[in-house]
Design a protein around this motif. Structure first.
Motif, mmCIF file in Angstrom:
data_model
loop_
_atom_site.group_PDB
_atom_site.id
_atom_site.type_symbol
_atom_site.label_atom_id
_atom_site.label_comp_id
_atom_site.label_asym_id
_atom_site.label_seq_id
_atom_site.Cartn_x
_atom_site.Cartn_y
_atom_site.Cartn_z
ATOM 1 N N LEU A 152 -0.361 79.469 20.786
ATOM 2 C CA LEU A 152 0.437 79.690 19.578
ATOM 3 C C LEU A 152 0.715 78.360 18.886
ATOM 4 O O LEU A 152 1.017 77.365 19.539
ATOM 5 C CB LEU A 152 1.774 80.351 19.921
ATOM 6 C CG LEU A 152 1.730 81.659 20.704
ATOM 7 C CD1 LEU A 152 3.162 82.149 20.942
ATOM 8 C CD2 LEU A 152 0.923 82.714 19.971
ATOM 9 N N LEU B 59 9.187 79.762 16.646
ATOM 10 C CA LEU B 59 8.152 79.565 17.660
ATOM 11 C C LEU B 59 8.733 79.735 19.057
ATOM 12 O O LEU B 59 8.178 80.465 19.888
ATOM 13 C CB LEU B 59 7.514 78.189 17.495
ATOM 14 C CG LEU B 59 6.367 77.861 18.470
ATOM 15 C CD1 LEU B 59 5.247 78.885 18.356
ATOM 16 C CD2 LEU B 59 5.834 76.457 18.215
ATOM 17 N N THR C 90 1.749 76.171 23.425
ATOM 18 C CA THR C 90 2.181 76.020 22.037
ATOM 19 C C THR C 90 1.710 74.696 21.455
ATOM 20 O O THR C 90 1.439 73.735 22.175
ATOM 21 C CB THR C 90 3.709 76.089 21.916
ATOM 22 O OG1 THR C 90 4.289 75.038 22.683
ATOM 23 C CG2 THR C 90 4.233 77.431 22.408
ATOM 24 N N PHE D 47 -2.846 82.285 17.360
ATOM 25 C CA PHE D 47 -1.925 82.711 16.311
ATOM 26 C C PHE D 47 -1.152 81.495 15.829
ATOM 27 O O PHE D 47 -0.927 80.543 16.586
ATOM 28 C CB PHE D 47 -0.931 83.770 16.828
ATOM 29 C CG PHE D 47 -1.576 85.046 17.267
ATOM 30 C CD1 PHE D 47 -1.814 86.067 16.359
ATOM 31 C CD2 PHE D 47 -1.947 85.226 18.599
ATOM 32 C CE1 PHE D 47 -2.413 87.250 16.758
ATOM 33 C CE2 PHE D 47 -2.551 86.407 19.009
ATOM 34 C CZ PHE D 47 -2.789 87.415 18.085
ATOM 35 N N LEU E 167 2.479 85.071 9.818
ATOM 36 C CA LEU E 167 1.730 84.932 11.069
ATOM 37 C C LEU E 167 0.252 85.039 10.731
ATOM 38 O O LEU E 167 -0.167 85.993 10.075
ATOM 39 C CB LEU E 167 2.121 86.019 12.068
ATOM 40 C CG LEU E 167 1.394 85.946 13.423
ATOM 41 C CD1 LEU E 167 1.917 84.767 14.250
ATOM 42 C CD2 LEU E 167 1.549 87.246 14.210
ATOM 43 N N TRP F 50 -4.000 84.693 11.979
ATOM 44 C CA TRP F 50 -4.974 84.748 13.073
ATOM 45 C C TRP F 50 -6.349 85.103 12.516
ATOM 46 O O TRP F 50 -6.497 85.447 11.347
ATOM 47 C CB TRP F 50 -4.543 85.725 14.161
ATOM 48 C CG TRP F 50 -4.591 87.187 13.791
ATOM 49 C CD1 TRP F 50 -5.637 88.059 13.951
ATOM 50 C CD2 TRP F 50 -3.527 87.967 13.196
ATOM 51 N NE1 TRP F 50 -5.294 89.308 13.503
ATOM 52 C CE2 TRP F 50 -4.013 89.280 13.039
ATOM 53 C CE3 TRP F 50 -2.230 87.671 12.793
ATOM 54 C CZ2 TRP F 50 -3.235 90.297 12.483
ATOM 55 C CZ3 TRP F 50 -1.461 88.677 12.236
ATOM 56 C CH2 TRP F 50 -1.964 89.963 12.090
ATOM 57 N N VAL G 178 1.846 90.672 19.001
ATOM 58 C CA VAL G 178 2.392 89.364 18.614
ATOM 59 C C VAL G 178 3.126 89.475 17.284
ATOM 60 O O VAL G 178 4.211 88.904 17.102
ATOM 61 C CB VAL G 178 1.268 88.314 18.548
ATOM 62 C CG1 VAL G 178 1.813 86.979 18.029
ATOM 63 C CG2 VAL G 178 0.644 88.116 19.930
#
Length: 326
Positions: free
Chosen positions: A101, A109, A127, A147, A274, A276, A289
């Motif tokens: 992420l 986050l 992360t 993501f 978000l 992706w 997610v």
């Protein structure tokens, strides 16, 4: 010298720029270094790739042949990298699904990682934080992140990167942070014009927020005196000691010595997103997610008394002029 992918990228950059000077700037090289590299590449390939002229460079017949191959080879290698990253991403180590992420500054986050740990306890999460929305989009496109949490001001579009999808998590008003002892901290909301003599603090970014803020100040009849762009902890300190008024998202967590207040008329809003790669992500994982990101935002909003009060007021009297939907 053996030809490498970086050499093909250099040839392409020179052709696209049309001159060694512009290509050197784009590649972050000094022009003499780029010229020397080009000579080595030409020796390896057996001839000149570009004709130098008064107005730049033009590909030779050999150069056109090489460029034609780069148009096939470079995209193929990029796709191989994406496929390999997708394979590695979906591989399970010891039965644990791996998720990477990314996110910009802010509480979402950490809250998302926390919620995923409860919703999918078998998932390994790593992360990556960055100030730059464009950098996060690039890491997604390269398959180095699964993501990314990012945001844009108002109706601005997200980073324009091919093969990515961006879904909205929520839309927040932008609040101001004041020291508890500030004369305006006792009000329910603050007119932006009332802060005309203040200095300002906010976290950096590469989006359009600075332009939106400057435009909002101009509509209120003033030009900001000074803007300190720094990390969150430094922004908080500058506000606590009375050096500046801070700009923050409405979900900014309660902090000793600080008061957050909405701006009258909601002149600035922030859209949480978000992102992706749909082709490289299982739909059920993406849906999970996204749902957890929205729940993380809702939790952050509920922890802010000033935001909860603002939302309650908007439910009673919707602010259609600002485009905010409670």
């Amino acid at each position: 010298m053996e030809l490498e992918l970086r050499h093909l990228k250099t040839i392409r950059a020179i052709a696209e720029a049309g001159s060694l000077t512009r290509a050197a700037t784009a590649l972050g090289l000094a022009q003499p270094a780029l010229s020397a590299q080009l000579r080595r590449i030409e020796r390896a390939l057996g001839g000149a790739l570009f004709e130098r002229g008064r107005y730049g460079v033009r590909a030779t017949a050999l150069g056109e042949l090489v460029l034609e191959r780069t148009r096939i080879v470079l995209p193929a290698v990029s796709e191989l990298q994406r496929e390999a990253a997708r394979f590695a991403r979906t591989r399970r180590d010891g039965g644990r699904l791996r998720l990477r992420l990314g996110g910009t500054h802010g509480p979402l986050l950490g809250a998302l990682v926390d919620r995923l740990a409860d919703a999918a306890p078998g998932t390994s999460v790593t992360t990556c934080a960055s100030w730059s929305e464009r950098e996060l989009a690039g890491l997604l496109a390269e398959g180095r992140l699964d993501f990314a949490l990012a945001g844009v001001s108002g109706s601005a579009p997200p980073p324009d990167t091919p093969h990515l999808v961006w879904e909205e998590i929520a839309v927040d008003p932008v609040f101001v942070m004041l020291a508890d002892g500030h004369p305006l901290a006792r009000g329910r909301e603050i007119e932006l014009a009332a802060l005309a003599d203040e200095e300002w603090a906010c976290v950096p970014g590469d989006g359009c927020f600075a332009d939106c803020f400057t435009a909002a100040c101009a509509r209120a009849g003033f030009t900001p005196r000074r803007m300190y762009e720094t990390d969150t902890a430094s922004c908080v300190h500058l506000v606590q000691v009375g050096r500046a008024v801070g700009l923050c998202r409405a979900t900014f967590p309660p902090t000793p010595g600080l008061t957050t207040r909405p701006l009258a008329g909601t002149p600035l809003v922030w859209r949480h997103l978000l992102g992706w790669q749909p082709a490289g992500q299982r739909p059920d994982i993406a849906a999970t997610v996204l749902a957890q990101a929205r729940e993380a935002h809702a939790g952050a909003a509920a922890r802010s008394d000033s935001y909860a009060h603002w939302l309650a007021q908007r439910r009673e009297t919707p602010d259609t002029a600002s485009g905010m939907v409670p």
